[in-house]
Motif scaffolding. Structure first.
Motif, PDB file in Angstrom:
ATOM      1  N   HIS A 142       0.970  -1.177   0.059  1.00 16.71           N
ATOM      2  CA  HIS A 142      -0.077   0.062  -0.035  1.00 16.71           C
ATOM      3  C   HIS A 142       0.887   1.213   0.198  1.00 16.71           C
ATOM      4  O   HIS A 142       1.768   1.293   1.103  1.00 16.71           O
TER       5      HIS A 142
ATOM      6  N   PHE B  34       1.224   5.724  -0.581  1.00 13.47           N
ATOM      7  CA  PHE B  34       0.372   6.913  -0.244  1.00 13.47           C
ATOM      8  C   PHE B  34       1.162   7.977  -1.206  1.00 13.47           C
ATOM      9  O   PHE B  34       2.376   8.075  -1.190  1.00 13.47           O
TER      10      PHE B  34
ATOM     11  N   THR C  83      -2.981   5.277  -2.766  1.00 13.63           N
ATOM     12  CA  THR C  83      -3.868   6.270  -2.125  1.00 13.63           C
ATOM     13  C   THR C  83      -3.600   7.630  -2.456  1.00 13.63           C
ATOM     14  O   THR C  83      -2.344   7.697  -1.882  1.00 13.63           O
TER      15      THR C  83
ATOM     16  N   HIS D 156      -3.839  11.200  -1.311  1.00 16.19           N
ATOM     17  CA  HIS D 156      -4.292  12.024   0.425  1.00 16.19           C
ATOM     18  C   HIS D 156      -4.141  13.511   0.192  1.00 16.19           C
ATOM     19  O   HIS D 156      -2.730  13.985  -0.142  1.00 16.19           O
TER      20      HIS D 156
END
Length: 445
Positions: free
Chosen positions: A122, A124, A165, A167
């Motif tokens: 994952h 970001f 992701t 953000h």
């Protein structure tokens, strides 16, 4: 070695193409070829390749990127995270935002390669919340990457899974500090953490985390695609490769200039049409407002980590702010200091109290109400901040004050003699023209 006077467009090569931000345009120019090569390698081989390239972090400190990736412990049973620091907030720094806006897929490709190397499932991208057009473009590019099989389950049939992701931060300069960014990403107030433990051991969600700058990650796909030797053919031995230099201020053609590390400001100014017509360079910053300033005496300093460091400053984010002889140094430093006072998170006393008193002293001096003794007090307060605050924000506040007094002490004294800023009087032009050599008000040749 490539002649440093030549531009080396790599990250910016397709910026002038039709819709360079789309997946189709990016792939037509060789996009995601580096990812395919990386996925055919063992993750440790990818890390070693980046180490061999000599790529150094483009966010300010210049720490070797491959070495940073190598700090992530393996086989520890914990999830690993990659976090891209896109919270570009340093005054004068403007390279990451245009890069993400014009060519978001090079960043996404770099994120996938880096995540594969450190075994992260994952990743970001932490973007400054005010740059809404960039956020929209990144989101669109991420959707394209998911649809094309570059993100999600079983990336390109390799068995590697990655979620990405984007953000949006809440607009605090302090969140550019990597541990404050991690706290913000977790939903807490952005404040620097005490280290150790370092993010590589206990970062996001207390798990091993690698935090890299946008340009650092975006530089990885070309390295994987074209090779280590190609990358090292540019720049210098200890600072190899290409980078984006941001020229702003009193320049005929401000903007982004992608060149090998080691190019000089004189060469970049020649490419940018020099200082604005009828004026001459007085002072400039090599890496944004948080780095000690230079004067015209430093036009031929190699703009790499070693060259700038040896000359008494830091390359930082390569934000070259150019100021001509019409600018009051004291006023410029005051504006920067007001910014640092406003953006201090208040966690540590040296920065919280020190930036307040620096602003008070500089305001007095700028209005001509201070004394020469105040200059020593200013240096004393700066010394009590530099190297003693919780993070580098305090250092950034102290650096321009110390360097401005080193090169422009006569200009501070002139404020006392005029009972105010000499640049606000009718005689200001004459004073600037006849200023002593120590003010660094020499002409750019």
């Amino acid at each position: 070695m490539t002649e440093p006077s030549l531009l080396t467009p790599v990250l910016s090569a397709n910026w002038d193409e039709h819709q360079p931000w789309t997946l189709d345009t990016y792939r037509r120019d060789g996009g995601y070829d580096g990812l395919r090569k990386a996925l055919a390698m063992h993750p440790d081989e990818v890390i070693q390749t980046v180490k061999d390239s000599g790529l150094r972090g483009r966010g300010g400190a210049g720490f070797p990127t491959g070495m940073k990736w190598g700090f992530i412990p393996q086989n520890d049973g914990k999830p690993h995270y990659l976090v891209v620091n896109a919270d570009e907030s340093e005054p004068g720094t403007c390279k990451d935002i245009p890069l993400m806006y014009a060519n978001p897929h090079v960043l996404i490709e770099g994120v996938i390669i880096a995540s594969y190397a450190i075994r992260s499932g994952h990743a970001f991208i932490y973007v400054r919340g005010e740059v809404v057009p960039v956020l929209r473009r990144l989101h669109a590019a991420v959707r394209e990457a998911y649809a094309a099989g570059y993100l999600g389950k079983n990336v390109l049939g390799s068995g590697f899974d990655l979620e990405l992701t984007v953000h949006a931060g809440a607009g605090a300069y302090i969140c550019g500090e990597e541990t404050a960014l991690l706290d913000s990403l977790e939903g807490r107030r952005g404040q620097p953490r005490l280290r150790p433990p370092f993010p590589a051991v206990a970062g996001l969600y207390a798990s091993p985390t690698c935090v890299n700058n946008v340009e650092s990650i975006a530089s990885v796909p070309p390295i994987l695609n074209k090779g280590v030797e190609w990358f090292r053919s540019m720049g210098s031995e200890k600072s190899p490769g290409f980078t984006l230099y941001s020229l702003s201020g009193h320049v005929t053609r401000p903007g982004q200039y992608e060149a090998p590390l080691g190019v000089t400001l004189r060469q970049l100014l020649d490419l940018a049409g020099g200082v604005r017509a009828g004026h001459r360079i007085k002072f400039w910053t090599p890496g944004g407002s948080s780095t000690p300033m230079f004067t015209d005496e430093h036009l031929d300093v190699p703009l790499d980590y070693e060259g700038v460091g040896a000359a008494g400053s830091m390359l930082g984010t390569k934000a070259l702010q150019i100021f001509d002889e019409t600018v009051c140094v004291v006023r410029a430093v005051l504006r920067w200091t007001e910014f640092y006072e406003h953006e201090s998170c208040g966690k540590c006393t040296p920065c919280r109290e020190g930036t307040y008193w620096l602003t008070q002293l500089l305001t007095r001096l700028e209005h001509g109400e201070g004394t020469e003794e105040d200059l020593e007090t200013l240096l004393d307060v700066a010394d009590n901040i530099l190297g003693k605050s919780f993070c580098a924000l305090g250092d950034g506040a102290a650096s321009p004050i110390q360097s401005s007094l080193k090169y422009f002490r006569d200009e501070y004294l002139a404020h006392f003699e005029h009972g105010g800023c000499p640049f606000d009087t009718a005689a200001s032009t004459a004073w600037a023209t006849t200023a002593p050599a120590s003010t660094g008000a020499g002409a750019h040749s």
